[in-house]
Write an enzyme that holds these catalytic residues in place. Sequence first.
Site, PDB file in Angstrom:
ATOM      1  N   GLY A  98      33.046   4.916  15.470  1.00 38.64           N
ATOM      2  CA  GLY A  98      33.430   5.682  16.650  1.00 38.64           C
ATOM      3  C   GLY A  98      34.904   5.984  16.692  1.00 38.64           C
ATOM      4  N   TRP A 100      38.229   7.459  19.562  1.00 38.43           N
ATOM      5  CA  TRP A 100      38.512   8.522  20.515  1.00 38.43           C
ATOM      6  C   TRP A 100      38.140   9.871  19.923  1.00 38.43           C
ATOM      7  CZ3 TRP A 100      39.155   8.849  25.462  1.00 38.43           C
ATOM      8  CH2 TRP A 100      39.845   9.916  26.050  1.00 38.43           C
ATOM      9  N   THR A 101      37.443  10.675  20.679  1.00 38.20           N
ATOM     10  CA  THR A 101      36.967  12.032  20.339  1.00 38.20           C
ATOM     11  C   THR A 101      35.734  12.039  19.445  1.00 38.20           C
ATOM     12  OG1 THR A 101      38.237  12.552  18.303  1.00 38.20           O
ATOM     13  CG2 THR A 101      39.354  12.887  20.433  1.00 38.20           C
ATOM     14  N   ASP A 135      31.243  -3.221  15.146  1.00 40.11           N
ATOM     15  CA  ASP A 135      31.940  -2.994  16.405  1.00 40.11           C
ATOM     16  C   ASP A 135      31.601  -1.579  16.860  1.00 40.11           C
ATOM     17  OD1 ASP A 135      34.133  -3.717  18.417  1.00 40.11           O
ATOM     18  OD2 ASP A 135      34.924  -1.851  17.568  1.00 40.11           O
ATOM     19  N   ASP A 137      32.419   1.503  19.110  1.00 42.21           N
ATOM     20  CA  ASP A 137      33.552   2.067  19.846  1.00 42.21           C
ATOM     21  C   ASP A 137      33.179   3.446  20.377  1.00 42.21           C
ATOM     22  OD1 ASP A 137      36.030   2.547  20.919  1.00 42.21           O
ATOM     23  OD2 ASP A 137      36.987   3.010  19.020  1.00 42.21           O
ATOM     24  N   GLU A 139      33.653   5.930  23.134  1.00 45.06           N
ATOM     25  CA  GLU A 139      34.661   6.164  24.180  1.00 45.06           C
ATOM     26  C   GLU A 139      34.377   7.460  24.952  1.00 45.06           C
ATOM     27  OE1 GLU A 139      38.723   5.585  22.929  1.00 45.06           O
ATOM     28  OE2 GLU A 139      38.136   4.189  21.375  1.00 45.06           O
ATOM     29  N   MET A 210      40.186  -2.896  25.462  1.00 45.36           N
ATOM     30  CA  MET A 210      41.281  -1.985  25.145  1.00 45.36           C
ATOM     31  C   MET A 210      42.273  -1.949  26.305  1.00 45.36           C
ATOM     32  SD  MET A 210      39.405   1.026  22.968  1.00 45.36           S
ATOM     33  CE  MET A 210      38.041   1.326  24.085  1.00 45.36           C
ATOM     34  N   THR A 211      42.965  -3.070  26.461  1.00 45.09           N
ATOM     35  CA  THR A 211      43.928  -3.195  27.560  1.00 45.09           C
ATOM     36  C   THR A 211      45.283  -2.650  27.121  1.00 45.09           C
ATOM     37  OG1 THR A 211      44.231  -5.506  26.902  1.00 45.09           O
ATOM     38  CG2 THR A 211      42.752  -5.063  28.749  1.00 45.09           C
ATOM     39  N   TYR A 212      45.244  -1.390  26.734  1.00 50.23           N
ATOM     40  CA  TYR A 212      46.446  -0.630  26.418  1.00 50.23           C
ATOM     41  C   TYR A 212      46.144   0.830  26.742  1.00 50.23           C
ATOM     42  CZ  TYR A 212      43.690  -0.997  22.066  1.00 50.23           C
ATOM     43  OH  TYR A 212      42.674  -1.065  21.146  1.00 50.23           O
ATOM     44  N   ASP A 213      47.159   1.673  26.617  1.00 48.68           N
ATOM     45  CA  ASP A 213      47.019   3.085  27.006  1.00 48.68           C
ATOM     46  C   ASP A 213      46.704   3.248  28.498  1.00 48.68           C
ATOM     47  OD1 ASP A 213      47.561   3.758  24.420  1.00 48.68           O
ATOM     48  OD2 ASP A 213      45.493   4.202  23.867  1.00 48.68           O
ATOM     49  N   TRP A 353      45.713  -3.070  18.140  1.00 50.80           N
ATOM     50  CA  TRP A 353      45.639  -1.791  17.448  1.00 50.80           C
ATOM     51  C   TRP A 353      47.052  -1.442  17.013  1.00 50.80           C
ATOM     52  CZ3 TRP A 353      41.890   1.370  15.695  1.00 50.80           C
ATOM     53  CH2 TRP A 353      42.292   2.626  15.238  1.00 50.80           C
TER      54      TRP A 353
END
Length: 374
Positions: A98, A100-101, A135, A137, A139, A210-213, A353
């Site tokens: 997976g 993003w996008t 995993d 992913d 999103e 994903m505790t960022y962005d 990441w």
Amino acid sequence: MLRRLKVCSGRVLAASVMLLALSDASAAAASPYRIVGYATGWVPSQTKDVDKIDTLIFAFAQLKNGSVVLDDKGAQRLQTLLALKKINPKLKVDVSVGGWTVGGFSEAASTATGRQQFADSAAKLLSTQHADGLDVDWEYPGHHESGIHSSPQDKTNFTLLLKAIRSSLDHAGAKDGKHYTLSAALADGPFVSGVDIAAVSPLLDWFNMMTYDFVNSATPTTGHHTGLHASALITGDGRTTDRAVQQFLAAGVPPDKLVIGAALYGREFADVKPDHKGLYQTYGHYQGGHNWPELKQDYINKQGYVRYWDDAAQAPWLWNAQTHRFITYDDPQSIAAKDAYIKANHLGGIMYWEQTSDPTDELLDAMWQGLRTK
């Protein structure tokens, strides 16, 4: 949001392998906490620290016509990671599908046949490549912000998809004599409205949070993109690592299944309103990202960028009063705070990441040092 970065290619030299295999085994002190790193590739200089990592997650396998697959280049990159197991036999190497996008999840999960195809192809890939787990992913289920297809049925279908995957992995594991792990990369706040957290928790070995962005090009203000706690300046239900953890705990997830995220990169904003040294202020445009080595070399207390520390959020930021530029990032101090938080709340560990974004492993070492001590 997991970012697709330029892959840094690298080969693990045979001579280095021999030398490192003879290194002091005490470097890998036993710890109840996981250190999990997403890796688009591998930099040879990082091999000295491979015993500090519990799980590397290869990013990414592809979802094509409903099946989880790797092209030839991807398979070669995965094998580079798997070769590291010769140095650290305890290392697990998983495969993430997976990013993003990347779409196709909603369609594949929408039917029993599609879910089975996804699950069986993933199990076959792991078995064939001799990897250790999958995993997922996606999103995000029920969301289309990244430009992918979504459906109101995604919430139910995501649970059914993970059930199918868990079954296929167990079937393959029985034949291969191993337990294939299953994890999922999930965000928090409104971005998990399409996930039945309580229902999927028993199916997963752990959650990669994903505790960022938290702030990015799509958010209206600057802020801490991977802050641990709420800043005094944050408004409403602004996202933080602690708020994400509390959201998952409230849904019934055992603490030791929660692996919180750290970022090996920062985000820069331009034309920022100067109040509070740019923190949680509106901005003109998003400037871009900077990996940790670049931050150290060119930005932290350099060229007019001054480092500040938010004691409430336990997070640093940079402010350039001349150019009105703002940068948010993780550093050894904020990672130490996350390590302490993990231990205080009996969480599963820390995830980051992305592996090649810190070739000297300075931030990885901060994670390791903090979690290996009592």
